[in-house]
Design a protein around this motif. Structure first.
Motif, PDB file in Angstrom:
ATOM      1  N   LEU A 368      35.988  72.227  44.978  1.00  0.00           N
ATOM      2  CA  LEU A 368      36.686  71.085  44.161  1.00  0.00           C
ATOM      3  C   LEU A 368      37.144  71.671  42.847  1.00  0.00           C
ATOM      4  O   LEU A 368      36.528  72.478  42.286  1.00  0.00           O
ATOM      5  CB  LEU A 368      35.162  70.165  43.763  1.00  0.00           C
ATOM      6  N   ALA A 369      38.466  71.540  42.850  1.00  0.00           N
ATOM      7  CA  ALA A 369      39.228  72.095  41.772  1.00  0.00           C
ATOM      8  C   ALA A 369      39.812  71.185  40.567  1.00  0.00           C
ATOM      9  O   ALA A 369      39.815  70.196  40.746  1.00  0.00           O
ATOM     10  CB  ALA A 369      40.470  72.800  42.470  1.00  0.00           C
ATOM     11  N   VAL A 370      39.748  71.893  39.484  1.00  0.00           N
ATOM     12  CA  VAL A 370      40.422  71.241  38.395  1.00  0.00           C
ATOM     13  C   VAL A 370      41.691  71.005  38.526  1.00  0.00           C
ATOM     14  O   VAL A 370      42.322  69.711  38.666  1.00  0.00           O
ATOM     15  CB  VAL A 370      40.243  71.999  37.040  1.00  0.00           C
ATOM     16  N   ASP A 371      42.455  71.839  39.131  1.00  0.00           N
ATOM     17  CA  ASP A 371      43.847  71.966  39.352  1.00  0.00           C
ATOM     18  C   ASP A 371      44.328  72.693  40.449  1.00  0.00           C
ATOM     19  O   ASP A 371      44.244  73.777  40.397  1.00  0.00           O
ATOM     20  CB  ASP A 371      44.722  72.322  38.037  1.00  0.00           C
ATOM     21  N   SER A 372      44.382  72.313  41.794  1.00  0.00           N
ATOM     22  CA  SER A 372      44.362  72.852  42.680  1.00  0.00           C
ATOM     23  C   SER A 372      45.504  73.984  42.899  1.00  0.00           C
ATOM     24  O   SER A 372      45.563  75.045  43.272  1.00  0.00           O
ATOM     25  CB  SER A 372      44.563  71.853  43.987  1.00  0.00           C
TER      26      SER A 372
END
Length: 874
Positions: A368-372
């Motif tokens: 789960l990324a903040v900004d992929s």
């Protein structure tokens, strides 16, 4: 006893001045901001220079005042306020509130009357009064204690009118300014005066006879039969004109000096509105940095080694960098948060841990990324090919509400009532004070980001499902982020020598044009000096002065374009500027961006615009100018990365107008596209009621302007600027267009009504734009929201279509096992590179994929071409 210093600002006048002094500016939400920005600059200067103890901004309360009882045509003939300005007044008032400045308006009176009343009251108390306006009528209020500051052509350059200055400038006292207006009238306020009497005659008469009344009593003594006749015939009109020009100094205002005490701005609120309106230059200069908020502690470990047993099947991840340019920014650390625990990892451990690399590169573990996209790019630099990203916090939040800035994680989190995170400025500081914090503070900040993602994932996804937007997120934006990440990492090859050669060619061309300017001028001119050009054009050559600045004459592009037909020197000056900009911004700018791999790696901002369009930065490859041949030549430097490969470009033809035809269902527009007609010619035929053979280039140009103007929510003011026609002509043209295309007119009505019911509009793929002001009682806010409601679904749907085409293209290229790669997206155009042996297939495949990305009521059309350079694909 300390005397007060009261500053009175003429709100309407200064707003108008700011609006027309600056070019139309918009923030990332499409809100026009030039008037608010200019007003802010003026306000900042006044506060800094004058340091008032009391402050008031007076506004006009409405169109009708007590003066209309005397003369119904008072201020008649004034053009309607441009909607681009109207929509900014609420923000000016919001700005004043943030600054802690009292504003006031009084029904049946003008701002001038409020100012006049307060200035006289303050004079009687012995206070110092400063009046600031763009209206010279207020100079009548100048006295020994009141100075009237009148804006010049610029914004912050003010001419100070005292009784002495009025005497020096006009030979009159301030009170006689009213008499001067009585005699000469005032076209801006539609005060008639005495026909045929100008400023010089009025001043001459007043120097001798002091007042309008005395002039009229001594008509027999005045020389000149024609002047006597005019004064005799217009006695009553002169007296009435003087009354209209007289500022009321005893208006029934309901506030007093105590209400105007100024104790300073609320800095938090000022910063917030500057952020909202994207006043980045002001934000950068501001030394104000918010204090860190007291937020709850989160447990985590700073680990020196990472083993498989610490890693879970699903974890939130974030790679922290010192700036936003993730292709080159310094990597500061890495954070993970799972069900059991959170971990902070230093860069050296991140790049040397085989267990972590294996976990990151596995498709079986969920990240789960903040900004992929930033995560993929940064880890790629460390030799890690991350897979299994199933959530992107910034993208999901952006789709849920595109009105919140994706650069501000704190604001995004607060949308979901989550406040357990600090802003970047709170952690790093700003400007000269920006610095990397201690490892403990850095680790805490990074873990707060991953913890936030872990906590909010379910709530955000639930909201997307509730809004029928999960498909847009999961099947369009998230897959696209991975594709854009690959495109950015791949980059596009640039021939450095071609750019250098073009730079040298431009330098020679600049010298030639400069020589031509000198020849036409008859002297050596510094073409980079607006001051020298101003003297040359407006004094030596005698061209009409259209606009002034605080340093002299304006030689801005819009001014020179209006003068172009009046002297042959104008065209080379405009060309010179364009060439200089091409050389500095694009040639030199692009050379700086070429990496060690001889490629340029632009960054795509996917979560920025409210319409869903991508933007390109560092460098902006979507904005290379192509109107000038010299600009188009820059594309010669963009080449394939391998020998015997070519660049392949595919461009949607008039996609937004096709979307308009689909959404409006207008029979005439649909017919034009179904029959593959030139839509601008078709529009000109229908609007001007002529045959195709009789459509002139000017008719087609006007039709094209209004076609695209409808798409972008243009007003009569905006169209008048584009076509250099009057606002009345522009309004009539827009009305004829809407009568000609009743489907478009009905669409515009229906979409506004729908937005009022729902509070938002949406694209064909359910991308939403919320419009809280669509039902506002404030006309200006409501008007802007209505225009936004009309154009956002069109622009946003066009953005959806090309994004869908990019995903389909990626799938198809892989399915066909092709070597071809997508390199760039430039608005409605895709740029690929491919080996020559794949060309025949690409010429069929690429248009087919793009034209079938979605199904509309009209066909999508794609123009494709290839070449050895980007230039050759056009």
């Amino acid at each position: 006893m300390t005397k007060n210093k009261l500053v009175l600002l003429d709100g309407n006048s200064l707003a108008y001045r700011a609006f027309f002094a600056l070019p139309l500016l918009t923030n990332d939400k499409g809100i026009h901001t030039n008037a608010v920005y200019g007003f802010t600059l003026m306000l900042q200067k006044i506060l800094e220079d004058e340091k008032p103890t009391h402050l008031l901004v007076a506004f006009d309360a409405g169109k009708t005042t007590f003066r209309h009882e005397t003369f119904q045509e008072y201020k008649g003939g004034r053009q309607k306020t441009p909607p681009e300005l109207s929509e900014q007044f609420p923000y000016i008032r919001k700005l004043l509130k943030a600054y802690g400045i009292r504003e006031y308006e009084l029904p049946n009176y003008e701002a001038d009357d409020i100012i006049g009343t307060f200035s006289k009251q303050s004079e009687q108390q012995g206070d110092t009064v400063i009046i600031v306006s763009g209206d010279k009528d207020l100079t009548q209020l100048a006295s020994n204690t009141t100075s009237v500051y009148i804006t010049k052509k610029g914004l912050t350059d003010l001419e100070v009118y005292t009784p002495e200055h009025v005497k020096e400038k006009y030979g009159l006292t301030p009170q006689q300014i009213i008499d001067m207006k009585g005699l000469m009238g005032d076209s801006s306020d539609n005060i008639p005066g005495v026909p045929g009497v100008g400023e010089k005659t009025a001043i001459k008469l007043l120097v001798e006879y002091q007042s309008v009344e005395n002039v009229l009593e001594n008509i027999d003594s005045i020389s000149g039969a024609k002047l006597k006749e005019r004064l005799t015939e217009n006695k009553e009109q002169a007296i009435m004109s003087k009354q209209l020009a007289t500022i009321e100094t005893n208006a029934p205002i309901e506030i007093n000096m105590e209400d105007l005490q100024y104790s300073g701005a609320n800095e938090d609120d000022v910063i917030d509105i500057w952020k909202e309106l994207s006043f980045n230059s002001l934000l950068e200069k501001s030394e104000y940095v918010q204090e860190s908020q007291p937020i709850e502690e989160i447990s985590y470990e700073i680990v020196s080694s990472l083993t498989k047993d610490l890693l879970e099947k699903e974890m939130a991840i974030h790679i922290e960098m010192y700036d936003e340019h993730y292709h080159s920014a310094e990597i500061l650390g890495f954070g993970l948060t799972g069900e059991r625990q959170s971990y902070f990892i230093t860069p050296d451990i991140l790049s040397s841990s085989p267990d972590l690399k294996e976990w990151l590169e596995s498709s079986d573990t969920k990240k789960l990324a903040v900004d992929s996209k930033a995560t993929i790019a940064a880890l790629h630099r460390l030799g890690i090919d991350v897979k299994g990203i199933t959530f992107d916090f910034i993208l999901a939040s952006y789709i849920a509400n595109p009105g919140i800035s994706s650069a501000d994680l704190q604001s995004l989190a607060q949308e979901f009532q989550y406040r357990n995170i600090n802003s970047e400025d709170q952690v790093y500081g700003k400007g000269a004070k920006k610095a990397i914090p201690s490892q403990t503070d850095l680790a805490d900040h990074v873990i707060r980001k991953t913890y936030m993602v872990w906590q909010l994932k379910d709530a955000i996804q639930a909201k997307l499902r509730e809004n029928n937007q999960y498909e847009l997120y999961a099947e369009l934006e998230l897959p696209l982020a991975l594709i854009l990440g690959d495109m950015e990492a791949e980059g596009i090859k640039v021939d450095r020598k071609t750019l250098v050669d073009l730079g040298e060619e431009l330098t020679r061309r600049i010298s030639e044009v400069e020589e031509k300017i000198n020849t036409l001028a008859g002297e050596k001119v510094n073409s980079n000096s607006p001051k020298q050009l101003g003297v040359l054009l407006f004094e030596k050559l005698g061209l009409p002065v259209l606009k002034k600045t605080k340093t002299g004459y304006s030689t801005a592009a819009d001014v020179l374009e209006k003068l172009e037909g009046q002297h042959e020197i104008i065209a080379p000056i405009l060309l010179y500027r364009q060439l200089v900009k091409l050389n500095s911004t694009y040639i030199e700018g692009l050379l700086k961006e070429i990496g060690t791999d001889e490629k340029i790696h632009t960054r795509y901002q996917q979560a920025l615009t409210q319409t869903g369009r991508l933007s390109s930065i560092q460098p902006n490859l979507q904005n290379i100018p192509i109107r000038l041949e010299e600009g188009r030549k820059i594309r010669k430097a963009f080449i394939p990365s391998q020998k015997d490969w070519v660049l392949f470009a595919a461009d949607y033809s008039q996609i937004e107008l096709r979307v308009l035809a689909h959404m409006s269902g207008d029979a005439s527009l649909i017919e034009a596209f179904q029959q593959d007609m030139d839509v601008h010619t078709k529009t000109a035929m229908d609007v001007f009621h002529v045959s195709q053979e009789d459509v002139t280039s000017e008719m087609r140009r006007a039709a094209k302007a209004v076609n695209f103007g409808i798409v972008y929510g243009i007003s009569d003011y905006g169209l008048s600027q584009n076509l250099s026609i009057t606002r009345k002509e522009a309004a009539e043209f827009i009305e004829r267009y809407l009568e000609t295309f009743p489907g478009v007119k009905q669409y515009m009505h229906d979409i506004v009504q729908d937005a009022k019911q729902k509070g938002y509009v949406q694209t064909i793929m359910n991308r939403r734009r919320y419009l809280p002001d669509i039902t506002s009682s404030n006309f200006n806010l409501r008007n802007f929201a209505e225009r936004t409601a009309m154009n956002t679904p069109i622009q946003g749907s066009a953005a959806d279509i090309i994004k869908k085409a990019m995903i389909d293209m990626d799938h198809r290229l892989k399915a066909e096992n092709l070597q071809a790669k997508m390199l760039l997206q430039v608005h409605d155009e895709l740029i690929l590179e491919a080996p020559k042996e794949e060309l025949e297939l690409l010429q069929k495949l690429v248009p087919e994929v793009m034209e079938h990305a979605v199904k509309l009521n009209v066909p999508l059309k794609v123009d494709a071409a290839f070449g050895n350079t980007w230039y050759e694909t056009k």
